[in-house]
Design a protein around this motif. Sequence first.
Motif, PDB file in Angstrom:
ATOM      1  N   LEU A  25      99.967  37.481  48.168  1.00 54.73           N
ATOM      2  CA  LEU A  25     100.617  36.943  49.362  1.00 54.73           C
ATOM      3  C   LEU A  25     101.695  35.914  49.014  1.00 54.73           C
ATOM      4  N   GLU A  26     101.455  35.131  47.973  1.00 54.22           N
ATOM      5  CA  GLU A  26     102.394  34.071  47.618  1.00 54.22           C
ATOM      6  C   GLU A  26     103.405  34.484  46.564  1.00 54.22           C
ATOM      7  N   GLY A  27     103.182  35.677  45.938  1.00 53.69           N
ATOM      8  CA  GLY A  27     104.112  36.139  44.916  1.00 53.69           C
ATOM      9  C   GLY A  27     104.086  35.320  43.645  1.00 53.69           C
ATOM     10  N   ARG A  28     102.950  34.688  43.355  1.00 54.94           N
ATOM     11  CA  ARG A  28     102.780  33.886  42.146  1.00 54.94           C
ATOM     12  C   ARG A  28     101.518  34.334  41.429  1.00 54.94           C
ATOM     13  N   SER A  29     101.531  34.238  40.110  1.00 55.52           N
ATOM     14  CA  SER A  29     100.352  34.643  39.357  1.00 55.52           C
ATOM     15  C   SER A  29      99.218  33.648  39.552  1.00 55.52           C
ATOM     16  N   VAL A  30      98.000  34.101  39.347  1.00 54.64           N
ATOM     17  CA  VAL A  30      96.845  33.210  39.434  1.00 54.64           C
ATOM     18  C   VAL A  30      96.944  32.117  38.376  1.00 54.64           C
ATOM     19  N   ALA A  31      97.397  32.468  37.181  1.00 57.95           N
ATOM     20  CA  ALA A  31      97.561  31.454  36.142  1.00 57.95           C
ATOM     21  C   ALA A  31      98.500  30.349  36.616  1.00 57.95           C
ATOM     22  N   ASP A  32      99.587  30.745  37.264  1.00 54.04           N
ATOM     23  CA  ASP A  32     100.536  29.760  37.787  1.00 54.04           C
ATOM     24  C   ASP A  32      99.880  28.914  38.875  1.00 54.04           C
ATOM     25  N   LEU A  33      99.128  29.551  39.756  1.00 50.29           N
ATOM     26  CA  LEU A  33      98.454  28.818  40.826  1.00 50.29           C
ATOM     27  C   LEU A  33      97.452  27.808  40.271  1.00 50.29           C
ATOM     28  N   LEU A  34      96.842  28.126  39.130  1.00 43.75           N
ATOM     29  CA  LEU A  34      95.877  27.232  38.499  1.00 43.75           C
ATOM     30  C   LEU A  34      96.534  26.204  37.578  1.00 43.75           C
ATOM     31  N   GLY A  35      97.847  26.328  37.366  1.00 44.86           N
ATOM     32  CA  GLY A  35      98.525  25.434  36.447  1.00 44.86           C
ATOM     33  C   GLY A  35      98.216  25.735  34.997  1.00 44.86           C
ATOM     34  N   LEU A  36      97.936  27.012  34.682  1.00 42.25           N
ATOM     35  CA  LEU A  36      97.605  27.425  33.328  1.00 42.25           C
ATOM     36  C   LEU A  36      98.694  28.344  32.783  1.00 42.25           C
ATOM     37  N   PRO A  37      98.823  28.446  31.455  1.00 40.75           N
ATOM     38  CA  PRO A  37      99.822  29.352  30.890  1.00 40.75           C
ATOM     39  C   PRO A  37      99.472  30.808  31.188  1.00 40.75           C
TER      40      PRO A  37
END
Length: 329
Positions: A99-111
């Motif tokens: 829905l947000e067009g962002r990876s889960v890693a990005d959402l978690l602040g992880l590489p």
Amino acid sequence: MGLDLRIRPERLALRAPFRISRGVKTHAEVVVVELARDGATGRGECAPYPRYGETVESVVAELETAARASSLDAALAALPPGAARNALDCAAWDLRARLEGRSVADLLGLPAAGPVPSAVTISLDGVDAMRDAAAAAADAPILKVKLDADDPAARLLAVAEAAPAARLIADPNESWTAALVAEMAPVLARTRVALLEQPLPAGEDAALEGIACPVPICADESLHTRADLAAVARRYQAVNVKLDKAGGLTEAAALARAARAAGLKVMVGCMVASSLAIAPALPLAAGADLVDLDGPWWLARDREGGCRFEQGVILPPQPGFWGDPIPRL
């Protein structure tokens, strides 16, 4: 109104029998959930584990009840830590990413997930069979050796001789005693064992407090969530964080952070399942001391676009498989 949640049990054939001290399996029994909202669908997968009182039927029933909740947050809050909550939590992360067009890693602040060495499991078997299995996987950097109380020294030595370059994880799956840990200490030291995983039964592991062992001891069955950390930190030097135990990526990420803060080494592990269950653990793998995510390696056929394994290294799934939405044009 409830959630738009589809629940599907699946039985995935293994390419070879998977044996541990508690028994043998020829199929992975998993439950897949699909959570839909606003034209997008997120997926999650869990592996119900009888050791924790879970069956496919019980997990499906939990998820069916959760689907009637007034909101996703309410559904997750009502589920106890375990397989059912893991499947729903991972589907929720996947849905949010889409829905947000962002990876889960990005959402978690992880590489972003990249190739990472993963343990390859040597199933419990006869000494010669385990030696042959280790020789076939000798190019892997890490081998997890399944053991029980029946002559573990001979099995561990056979694997070490057949794969002399590999680091070893010895995993008795709760089948040893404190006396056997002490007896095995010289063998563990000789065979390049990096970690001894859950040697004693959970609930009987107070005997590990102050025990002399030449390698770090890792909690698996004794550790599910952050609530277990205080006792675990007195008895172990490492923890095996699994999404199916913790109840999803949300708690697993918090547990990994708390374990490191407590001075414990972190291994990210898994049950035998498909890449749909493994992909959500990959954001945690880069920061782990050891990784054991070879569940899909055991399948006769994994899901299309899933993880690949090359010489003991796990490669992330294709873009858009889970938690990594294909960029919108």
